[in-house]
Every structure is written in C-alpha cells, then in structure tokens.
Design a protein around this motif. Structure first.
Motif, PDB file in Angstrom:
ATOM      1  N   GLU A  75       0.786  -1.333   0.533  1.00  0.00           N
ATOM      2  CA  GLU A  75       0.006  -0.086   0.501  1.00  0.00           C
ATOM      3  C   GLU A  75       1.103   1.330   0.224  1.00  0.00           C
ATOM      4  N   GLU A  89       3.508   5.903 -10.817  1.00  0.00           N
ATOM      5  CA  GLU A  89       2.344   7.088 -10.999  1.00  0.00           C
ATOM      6  C   GLU A  89       1.603   6.793 -12.165  1.00  0.00           C
ATOM      7  N   LEU A  95      -1.656   6.254  -5.667  1.00  0.00           N
ATOM      8  CA  LEU A  95      -2.244   7.713  -6.074  1.00  0.00           C
ATOM      9  C   LEU A  95      -1.349   8.922  -6.381  1.00  0.00           C
ATOM     10  N   SER A  98       0.704  11.994  -4.535  1.00  0.00           N
ATOM     11  CA  SER A  98       1.727  11.210  -3.370  1.00  0.00           C
ATOM     12  C   SER A  98       2.871  11.216  -2.688  1.00  0.00           C
ATOM     13  N   ALA A 222      -1.699   2.684  -5.365  1.00  0.00           N
ATOM     14  CA  ALA A 222      -3.736   2.595  -5.297  1.00  0.00           C
ATOM     15  C   ALA A 222      -4.342   1.351  -4.310  1.00  0.00           C
ATOM     16  N   LYS A 225      -4.905   3.629  -1.497  1.00  0.00           N
ATOM     17  CA  LYS A 225      -5.936   5.004  -1.087  1.00  0.00           C
ATOM     18  C   LYS A 225      -6.573   4.702  -0.845  1.00  0.00           C
ATOM     19  N   ASP A 226      -7.650   4.097   0.172  1.00  0.00           N
ATOM     20  CA  ASP A 226      -8.476   4.335   1.148  1.00  0.00           C
ATOM     21  C   ASP A 226      -7.665   4.134   2.784  1.00  0.00           C
TER      22      ASP A 226
END
Length: 253
Positions: A75, A89, A95, A98, A222, A225-226
């Motif tokens: 992550e 990226e 993300l 970032s 990716a 990202k959450d």
C-alpha cells in the motif's frame, strides 16, 4: 469519593480501549533494502505515536516494481530511486500527488577490516583485492551508482571481470563484505553508519558528484489509497521524529 472517582476513570479508560483499537490500522509497506534499519526504527515510533502498525517487506526496488504489477498487496512504497515511483504514478498504479522524496542516499565503499579502505578510494586501483561487492545494477539504484563511480575513477568494468560479486540487493552486497566473502564493496552508508559515526571497519564516502543523486521517493500505491494508516505513515515520514531518524543514519533530506 476518591476511590469512586478512580473507579469511574478506570471504567472510562477501559471503555475507550476498543474504540482506539478500532481506529488503529495496518499498512503493508514495500521498503528498499538500503532503508532497512531506519525504517524499522521509524515503524516502531510510528506504532507508538499513532497506534497504526506498519508491516514491512525489504527488497530491491526493481524487484518490488515487478511484484506491484503482479498484484502484491503493498500500500506504500519507499523506493531507492525517484524514477520507479514516478513510473508507477504515470502508469496509474499509485495515488497521484502522493509522491515525495523522503531521503537522499549516500554511497560508500566499505570493508569490514579497519584500515583496509582509505579515505580517497585509492584501494580500488591497487589491484590487491579478489572480490568487490555491489548490488545488482539491473534492480538496485545503488548498484547503478557504484558502476558510475567506477567509471568516474577510470576503472573499466571489464577489468574487474571475475571479481565483481553482485548481490540481489544492497543488503546482500553488505553481507558479502561483512562475512569476508568480499574484501570490500559498495553499499549504502546507512548500513554501517549510526549517530554520526562509522560503526565498524573502514570506509570511503563516495563524493556526491561521482554519480547521479540517489533521490529516494515514496508514495501511496493504488491498494492503499483508501487506507487511513497509509496516509498516516506518509505524513509521519515527513514529520520531525522520522526525519531526525533518517538523518541519524547518514541520509540527506
């Protein structure tokens, strides 16, 4: 009265513990091998200060790039260069926005034997060693920097044929030297440096202009990202406690 108040405080603290545990999370982190010791120290402080746990994996940057594209669950990625994160990226595997430079690495020629390496690196031209270790330049930016340094010194790679020992990553290159399988090797300063001094052996810190800057970038991938723990770790890496630890291992910022 006092005992009753203490009991109420204790009960309140016990009630809050599940909430704190629920808010704490985990983040899967891919870390360039040269940054092993600093990141282990940072992860311990990160967990103490935020409750989040960073689950760390260490390898060569090029190897991680392939794993990320093959679906590895990472992550956050701390690379040993800036090109690989930029590529991730641009490919949509991270993300956007970032990415940042968390450290600038320093290359060092090191021997486990005190007095073996001089402070100008002249030992490389004396033809008195059997093996010179470095990280594989196909996957490790520190290996690329090592080859550039040899070229800067006028030492052709072909003249060292049979004497170069390639580690899968910078950790293995260090192990070759530390165990005596190579008399000397190009490694990351952070592997033999702590709190402003060389931990053991002898070394030549390679001048920064002998190779392209080793700008080490990090970013949220990716899959992260959450994840609030991923964002928290990236923020923590930019903070004063982490940056002080990074400097203590010989990196610039």
């Amino acid at each position: 009265m006092r005992n009753g108040f203490s009991r109420r405080c204790a009960a309140l603290l016990l009630a809050l513990l599940p909430l704190a545990a629920a808010q704490a999370g985990e983040v899967q982190v891919a870390v360039a091998a040269n940054f092993t010791a600093p990141m282990q120290a940072i992860a311990a402080e990160f967990e103490k200060d935020t409750g989040h746990k960073a689950l760390l994996a260490f390898a060569a940057t090029g190897k991680f790039y392939a794993q990320i594209h093959n679906g590895a669950p990472f992550e956050v990625f701390l690379a040993a260069d800036d090109a690989t994160p930029a590529k991730l990226e641009s490919e949509g595997a991270a993300l956007a926005g970032s990415r940042f430079t968390y450290a600038i690495g320093t290359l060092v020629l090191w021997s486990a034997t005190p007095g073996y390496v001089d402070d100008q690196g002249a030992v490389l031209k004396k033809d008195q060693f059997r093996h010179l270790a470095l990280a594989n330049p196909k996957t490790a930016p520190y290996g690329v920097a090592a080859l550039a340094t040899l070229a800067k010194l006028g030492i052709a790679e072909k003249t060292l044929q049979g004497r170069l020992v390639l580690g899968e990553n910078i950790t293995q290159a260090h192990q070759f030297v530390a165990t005596g399988n190579a008399e000397l090797g190009f490694i990351a300063l952070s592997q033999v440096y702590k709190d402003g001094k060389l931990a053991s052996g002898s070394a030549w810190i390679v001048p920064a202009d002998y190779h392209a800057p080793i700008r080490q970038d990090a970013l949220i991938l990716a899959k992260g990202k959450d994840n609030p723990a991923a964002a928290a770790l990236v923020d923590y890496l930019k903070g004063p406690k982490a940056t002080a630890l990074i400097r203590s291992y010989g990196y610039d910022l």
